[in-house]
Write a protein that holds these residues in place. Structure first.
Motif, PDB file in Angstrom:
ATOM      1  N   VAL A  76       5.612  17.833  14.935  1.00  0.00           N
ATOM      2  CA  VAL A  76       6.076  16.802  14.021  1.00  0.00           C
ATOM      3  C   VAL A  76       7.529  16.455  14.371  1.00  0.00           C
ATOM      4  O   VAL A  76       8.348  17.324  14.631  1.00  0.00           O
ATOM      5  CB  VAL A  76       5.985  17.288  12.558  1.00  0.00           C
TER       6      VAL A  76
ATOM      7  N   TRP B 297       6.545  -2.459   7.502  1.00  0.00           N
ATOM      8  CA  TRP B 297       6.441  -1.371   8.475  1.00  0.00           C
ATOM      9  C   TRP B 297       6.561  -0.019   7.801  1.00  0.00           C
ATOM     10  O   TRP B 297       7.206   0.897   8.309  1.00  0.00           O
ATOM     11  CB  TRP B 297       7.480  -1.565   9.580  1.00  0.00           C
TER      12      TRP B 297
ATOM     13  N   LEU C 252       3.584  14.864   6.759  1.00  0.00           N
ATOM     14  CA  LEU C 252       2.938  13.627   7.184  1.00  0.00           C
ATOM     15  C   LEU C 252       2.227  12.943   6.024  1.00  0.00           C
ATOM     16  O   LEU C 252       2.214  11.718   5.926  1.00  0.00           O
ATOM     17  CB  LEU C 252       1.949  13.892   8.313  1.00  0.00           C
TER      18      LEU C 252
ATOM     19  N   GLY D 192       6.805   7.165   5.700  1.00  0.00           N
ATOM     20  CA  GLY D 192       6.347   7.255   7.075  1.00  0.00           C
ATOM     21  C   GLY D 192       7.409   7.648   8.077  1.00  0.00           C
ATOM     22  O   GLY D 192       7.401   7.176   9.205  1.00  0.00           O
ATOM     23  N   VAL D 193       8.328   8.522   7.671  1.00  0.00           N
ATOM     24  CA  VAL D 193       9.421   8.868   8.572  1.00  0.00           C
ATOM     25  C   VAL D 193       9.056   9.963   9.559  1.00  0.00           C
ATOM     26  O   VAL D 193       9.790  10.201  10.503  1.00  0.00           O
ATOM     27  CB  VAL D 193      10.702   9.269   7.796  1.00  0.00           C
ATOM     28  N   TYR D 194       7.932  10.618   9.330  1.00  0.00           N
ATOM     29  CA  TYR D 194       7.509  11.669  10.260  1.00  0.00           C
ATOM     30  C   TYR D 194       6.342  11.172  11.088  1.00  0.00           C
ATOM     31  O   TYR D 194       5.542  10.358  10.650  1.00  0.00           O
ATOM     32  CB  TYR D 194       7.094  12.919   9.480  1.00  0.00           C
ATOM     33  N   ASP D 195       6.259  11.705  12.293  1.00  0.00           N
ATOM     34  CA  ASP D 195       5.189  11.304  13.191  1.00  0.00           C
ATOM     35  C   ASP D 195       4.778  12.525  13.999  1.00  0.00           C
ATOM     36  O   ASP D 195       5.567  13.459  14.198  1.00  0.00           O
ATOM     37  CB  ASP D 195       5.674  10.196  14.126  1.00  0.00           C
ATOM     38  N   SER D 196       3.558  12.513  14.443  1.00  0.00           N
ATOM     39  CA  SER D 196       3.058  13.579  15.296  1.00  0.00           C
ATOM     40  C   SER D 196       2.100  12.959  16.305  1.00  0.00           C
ATOM     41  O   SER D 196       0.884  13.074  16.167  1.00  0.00           O
ATOM     42  CB  SER D 196       2.350  14.643  14.458  1.00  0.00           C
ATOM     43  N   PRO D 197       2.657  12.285  17.307  1.00  0.00           N
ATOM     44  CA  PRO D 197       1.787  11.607  18.273  1.00  0.00           C
ATOM     45  C   PRO D 197       0.866  12.591  18.995  1.00  0.00           C
ATOM     46  O   PRO D 197       1.294  13.656  19.420  1.00  0.00           O
ATOM     47  CB  PRO D 197       2.750  10.929  19.239  1.00  0.00           C
TER      48      PRO D 197
ATOM     49  N   ALA E 168      10.097   9.894  13.064  1.00  0.00           N
ATOM     50  CA  ALA E 168       9.584   8.707  13.783  1.00  0.00           C
ATOM     51  C   ALA E 168      10.716   7.780  14.192  1.00  0.00           C
ATOM     52  O   ALA E 168      11.744   7.696  13.624  1.00  0.00           O
ATOM     53  CB  ALA E 168       8.594   7.958  12.902  1.00  0.00           C
TER      54      ALA E 168
END
Length: 163
Positions: free
Chosen positions: A160, A67, A144, A150-155, A163
């Motif tokens: 940002v 993951w 990102l 992969g600890v950052y996310d921007s759905p 995650a």
């Protein structure tokens, strides 16, 4: 025993859907002749863990799925197991078990012999977690691409977040 191996790193937590995906991928790969080793989340295994040494001793082509981004998974295997994986797959980017297993099997090539699936329990340790300093963040989104894990996310292109 199959000539190629796959490490499937479990997710953290109690997400039944993720556990089901991990189990289905492991089953498909072992049924097609690959050795499958299911482990705790690789990012949280302590340096020097016996599990890292076991992964280092695996002969033949090695794929890793978990993951994290493929780059982060490969980085962890290189750093702690001292070998280069043949292929790395982010299970979050391929949420269909058939698609994930097929991608891994194609990257490894045909397996020889009878497959095997084992799950290894190992103690994991807590890791640091990122905090976004909103007073300094300019929303450039470089984090990102930069962060290996992969600890950052921007759905949907929003602000940002961790995650």
């Amino acid at each position: 025993v199959g000539s190629s191996s796959v490490v499937i790193a479990r997710h953290l937590g109690n997400d039944v859907a993720r556990a089901s995906l991990e189990d289905a991928v492991a089953r498909r790969l072992s049924d097609s002749g690959h050795r499958v080793l299911t482990t705790p989340h690789l990012y949280h295994l302590p340096h020097g863990s016996d599990l890292w040494r076991e992964i280092a001793r695996i002969d033949g082509p090695l794929a890793v799925a978990g993951w994290l981004t493929p780059r982060a998974l490969a980085c962890l295997i290189r750093e702690y197991a001292h070998r280069d994986p043949t292929f790395a797959l982010d299970l979050g980017a391929s949420p269909d078990a058939e698609e994930a297993a097929t991608g891994i099997a194609e990257a490894l090539g045909p397996a020889e012999g009878v497959g095997e699936a084992r799950e290894i329990e190992a103690e994991v340790s807590g890791r640091w977690y990122p905090v976004i300093d909103r007073t300094r963040c300019t929303s450039c989104r470089h984090c990102l691409q930069f962060c290996l894990f992969g600890v950052y996310d921007s759905p949907r292109g929003e602000v940002v977040a961790v995650a």
